[in-house]
Enzyme design. Sequence first.
Site: not given
Length: 212
Positions: A72, A88-90, A125
């Site tokens: 991203k 960001a990613d979860q 992250s």
Amino acid sequence: MSAEIDPTRLAGAGEKPVVLASGSRTRAEMLRAAGLPVEIRKPSVDESEFKRSLRAEGASAAEVATFLAEMKANTISRARPEALVIGADQMLDLEGSWFDKPETRDGAADHLRKLSGKRHTLISSVVVSAGGTRIWHHVATASLLVRPLSEDFISAYLDAIGDRALDSVGAYQLESVGAQLFTSVEGDFFTVLGLPLLPLLDFMRTHGALRV
């Protein structure tokens, strides 16, 4: 009568603009409330397909979260090479099963039924890219125990938060009435919200985006 807080006074010199490569309302609100002015640019990324492919290759949830966050950030950074771009990613891991964000109220209710009475892990992250390349990243985890949830509570909870249930992989909002779902939370509050905020703010201070 207390004065209204103006977090923008803590912003740095602004040599580089800061862009959030995300459509997440929660992440944008978190950054702006912390005094980091950000421009919002949502990348076009097929997360589900990449998750399936990476899982088939044996990637961990943390590796997937970092890969998606970097993708991203890099996607937007290539179009905005002069900026610091945050991605960001979860990931939510429940006994080896990975959850995606629910797309409907029924999907959110199903998530909550599966989480009811069980402990799960959130992996968040964050990546910062510049000129189309990752220059920094951080991964944090939190462990959450959901109390047994009745159907009546699930329905009332979803009525209370509305479409915000679709904003997170767990269909909950810990920062509001979602706190009622849990027996215990082990880990950083911001990690649960989907962004390891404190390490990110430290990095932004070193790059002039915030006052030292």
